[in-house]
Design a protein around this motif. Structure first.
Motif, PDB file in Angstrom:
ATOM      1  N   ARG A 154      41.496 146.811  48.637  1.00 53.44           N
ATOM      2  CA  ARG A 154      41.695 145.363  48.608  1.00 53.44           C
ATOM      3  C   ARG A 154      42.431 144.816  49.824  1.00 53.44           C
ATOM      4  NH1 ARG A 154      37.968 143.823  47.373  1.00 53.44           N
ATOM      5  NH2 ARG A 154      38.926 141.790  47.686  1.00 53.44           N
TER       6      ARG A 154
ATOM      7  N   GLY B 256      58.579 135.598  43.848  1.00 53.57           N
ATOM      8  CA  GLY B 256      57.884 134.402  43.424  1.00 53.57           C
ATOM      9  C   GLY B 256      58.777 133.180  43.447  1.00 53.57           C
TER      10      GLY B 256
ATOM     11  N   ALA C 171      54.793 130.714  40.790  1.00 53.41           N
ATOM     12  CA  ALA C 171      53.984 131.395  41.812  1.00 53.41           C
ATOM     13  C   ALA C 171      54.520 132.823  41.879  1.00 53.41           C
ATOM     14  CB  ALA C 171      54.113 130.713  43.160  1.00 53.41           C
TER      15      ALA C 171
ATOM     16  N   ARG D 298      54.111 136.866  42.993  1.00 41.27           N
ATOM     17  CA  ARG D 298      53.436 137.783  43.918  1.00 41.27           C
ATOM     18  C   ARG D 298      53.215 139.122  43.233  1.00 41.27           C
ATOM     19  NH1 ARG D 298      53.084 135.318  48.803  1.00 41.27           N
ATOM     20  NH2 ARG D 298      52.094 137.176  49.654  1.00 41.27           N
ATOM     21  N   ARG D 299      51.977 139.600  43.339  1.00 42.48           N
ATOM     22  CA  ARG D 299      51.572 140.833  42.687  1.00 42.48           C
ATOM     23  C   ARG D 299      50.984 141.793  43.719  1.00 42.48           C
ATOM     24  NH1 ARG D 299      53.363 142.268  38.320  1.00 42.48           N
ATOM     25  NH2 ARG D 299      51.436 143.325  37.727  1.00 42.48           N
TER      26      ARG D 299
ATOM     27  N   THR E   6      50.864 141.808  49.152  1.00 43.41           N
ATOM     28  CA  THR E   6      50.845 141.219  47.812  1.00 43.41           C
ATOM     29  C   THR E   6      49.923 140.013  47.818  1.00 43.41           C
ATOM     30  OG1 THR E   6      52.764 139.808  48.289  1.00 43.41           O
ATOM     31  CG2 THR E   6      53.205 141.946  47.255  1.00 43.41           C
ATOM     32  N   THR E   7      49.542 139.580  46.643  1.00 45.56           N
ATOM     33  CA  THR E   7      48.739 138.371  46.505  1.00 45.56           C
ATOM     34  C   THR E   7      49.479 137.414  45.572  1.00 45.56           C
ATOM     35  OG1 THR E   7      46.539 137.511  45.940  1.00 45.56           O
ATOM     36  CG2 THR E   7      47.398 139.272  44.552  1.00 45.56           C
ATOM     37  N   THR E   8      49.328 136.118  45.795  1.00 47.46           N
ATOM     38  CA  THR E   8      50.050 135.125  45.007  1.00 47.46           C
ATOM     39  C   THR E   8      49.202 134.681  43.810  1.00 47.46           C
ATOM     40  OG1 THR E   8      51.205 134.327  46.968  1.00 47.46           O
ATOM     41  CG2 THR E   8      51.198 132.889  45.038  1.00 47.46           C
ATOM     42  N   ARG E   9      49.804 134.754  42.650  1.00 43.07           N
ATOM     43  CA  ARG E   9      49.131 134.317  41.421  1.00 43.07           C
ATOM     44  C   ARG E   9      49.868 133.107  40.858  1.00 43.07           C
ATOM     45  NH1 ARG E   9      48.741 138.786  36.918  1.00 43.07           N
ATOM     46  NH2 ARG E   9      47.223 139.576  38.422  1.00 43.07           N
ATOM     47  N   TRP E  10      49.115 132.073  40.502  1.00 47.08           N
ATOM     48  CA  TRP E  10      49.692 130.886  39.857  1.00 47.08           C
ATOM     49  C   TRP E  10      49.677 131.095  38.354  1.00 47.08           C
ATOM     50  CZ3 TRP E  10      46.749 125.787  38.742  1.00 47.08           C
ATOM     51  CH2 TRP E  10      47.643 124.812  38.258  1.00 47.08           C
ATOM     52  N   VAL E  11      50.838 131.016  37.731  1.00 50.40           N
ATOM     53  CA  VAL E  11      50.973 131.200  36.289  1.00 50.40           C
ATOM     54  C   VAL E  11      51.649 129.963  35.703  1.00 50.40           C
ATOM     55  CG1 VAL E  11      51.996 132.607  34.455  1.00 50.40           C
ATOM     56  CG2 VAL E  11      51.209 133.691  36.579  1.00 50.40           C
TER      57      VAL E  11
END
Length: 486
Positions: A225, A122, A136, A138-139, A470-475
């Motif tokens: 997914r 991230g 950002a 990655r999960r 992976t998918t990017t998550r905004w935290v």
């Protein structure tokens, strides 16, 4: 002795619910090498159930624990190279050198994936609001549907699953009907022995007539997914359509119509050796194989004479003989298809420079064609066998135009002793991969691997392969209370 294998679901070897099995035939002898379970749609659901059930725990497993499993599996694979070679020969006609190459690269793909478990996942972002930390992250995406092909079964079977598992996903892999043990079950056995928990990797084998139904059911399951597929462009289009219909990202590594360009400043003897390897390794059954040898007219006569002489001398036959270079194709039908391409080209004006003739079972002679016309099927279609076309060019512009005259865009080799000349030509080639002063076949686990145009999209290898699954998550984290207008 015939091998008997079941499905692998939730860490257990289980029969298909229907009880059906299917035969796995040795292409060289024509004898049944193995029987494997013939999964149905109900077994797809069981496999996805297991993968979904294992996901949360595996995603929460420490990167160091995941790394230990992958490294242990790599060492196990290295230690079982002889067994792997026997399986590859029995199922898909793989020669001994090709099998050992598969073992070495597949083990290094596992090691590269292991290294990736602790790679940064991230970025810290510049936030708009004062006192806010933006991230950002990655999960893992969840359950990944993977499709493993037969032609480089250890390399491509491991590539289908290693990166997804490394970053915390679980996988359901649909094995090729032509090498279900080598491309999936054998590798899954190693990972299970290395400590991979049940359900993280599940293997489906199926009868050939059920392949489309199994693939569609797997991709359609809402718990899946992401998708990765390596195989022909024709089947890849179908897989891509299914993935798009269900709004799922896909990595597609498809066919090639690859050129090996021999520039006027090439070392002819080196170019001959490189081109013979690039065309005829694994009897041309590699997505990167050189279908077309484009030679500068000033050296074409010398190159062609030396090239055809070397091709004519390649040992052919039994894949278990360590000296064999041209082993059987994956089936008698595949050899017949290549023979038909040669016959069609000759009927439309081509000349056989060496080889040709009828295949002996699944073994097709190493063949070189000259004077192939644009209306010949082999001019645009992927050969995927021990045959290539030689054509000449007058200058770099013509070489580039000929190399780019295809719907595919996977790889290209440019043979030259002048690096700047080679790079200038390489910059104009429309492929995802290009090798200067080398032939078209190469793969390294840390490098981005994939094509353009009808050769697919997305990349395997290195950080690119890890990011694909992976998918990017905004935290955000507010370090002080925000002000709201109401």
């Amino acid at each position: 002795m015939t091998v008997h294998r079941k499905l692998l679901i939730n860490g257990e070897d289980v029969a298909a619910l229907s009880g059906r099995t299917t035969e796995d035939v040795n292409p060289y002898t024509g004898e049944v090498y193995a029987t494997v379970a013939a999964a149905g749609v109900e077994d797809v659901t069981r496999a996805v159930d297991a993968a979904e059930g294992a996901f949360e725990a595996w995603a929460a497993t420490s990167p160091f624990a995941r790394r230990r499993v992958l490294l242990a599996a790599a060492d196990l694979l290295d230690s079982r190279a002889k067994e792997a070679a026997e399986v590859m020969a029995g199922e898909a006609g793989g020669t001994v050198p090709w099998a050992f190459f598969n073992v070495a690269l597949a083990a290094n793909i596992l090691r590269e994936a292991a290294a990736g478990t602790t790679a940064p996942r991230g970025e810290v972002l510049s936030a708009q609001e004062d006192g806010v930390l933006g991230l950002a992250v990655r999960r893992p995406v969840g359950v990944v549907a993977a499709f493993a092909p037969w032609n480089a079964p250890l390399i491509l079977g491991i590539r289908a699953v290693a990166a997804p598992i490394a970053v915390g996903n679980t996988v359901v892999v649909k094995a090729s009907e032509d090498a279900p043990i080598a491309c999936a079950l054998f590798l899954a056995d190693l990972l299970r022995e290395a400590g991979l928990p049940g359900g993280v990797l599940n293997v489906l084998t199926n009868a050939r007539e059920d392949a489309a139904e199994i693939a569609e059911a797997l991709i359609a399951d809402p718990r899946v997914r992401a998708v990765n597929f390596t195989g022909s462009t024709g089947i890849g289009r179908i897989i891509g359509i299914h993935a798009a219909r269900h709004i799922k990202p896909a990595v597609l590594e498809l066919g090639g119509k690859n050129a090996i360009i021999v520039l006027d400043d090439a070392d002819v003897d080196y170019a001959v050796d490189a081109a013979v390897f690039g065309v005829f390794m694994n009897a041309g059954q590699i997505c990167m194989s050189g279908d077309r040898i484009l030679v500068h007219q000033s050296i074409a006569e010398e190159f062609t004479a030396k090239f055809t002489a070397k091709v004519a001398a390649l040992p052919a036959g039994d894949p278990s003989d360590p000296s064999t270079v041209i082993g059987p194709l994956v089936s008698v039908g595949a050899a017949r298809r290549v023979a038909d391409l040669v016959t069609d080209a000759v009927a439309k004006g081509a000349t056989i420079l060496t080889g040709g003739g009828e295949p002996q079972g699944a073994v097709h002679p190493a063949t070189v064609l000259g004077g192939v016309t644009k209306d010949a099927d082999i001019h645009h279609g992927e050969a995927f066998g021990p045959v290539c076309v030689i054509a000449t060019f007058a200058d770099d512009d013509e070489a580039v135009a000929l190399a780019n005259d295809t719907d595919h865009g996977l790889t290209c080799g440019i043979l030259t002793e002048n690096g700047t000349h080679g790079l200038a030509v390489a910059d104009r080639i429309h492929t995802g991969i290009v090798h200067v002063n080398d032939q078209s076949v190469a793969d390294e686990p840390q490098a981005p691997f994939g094509g353009t145009k009808s050769s697919g999209y997305g990349r395997f290898g290195g950080r690119w392969g890890l990011e694909a699954f992976t998918t990017t998550r905004w935290v955000t984290l507010a370090t002080k209370h925000a002000h709201y207008p109401f």
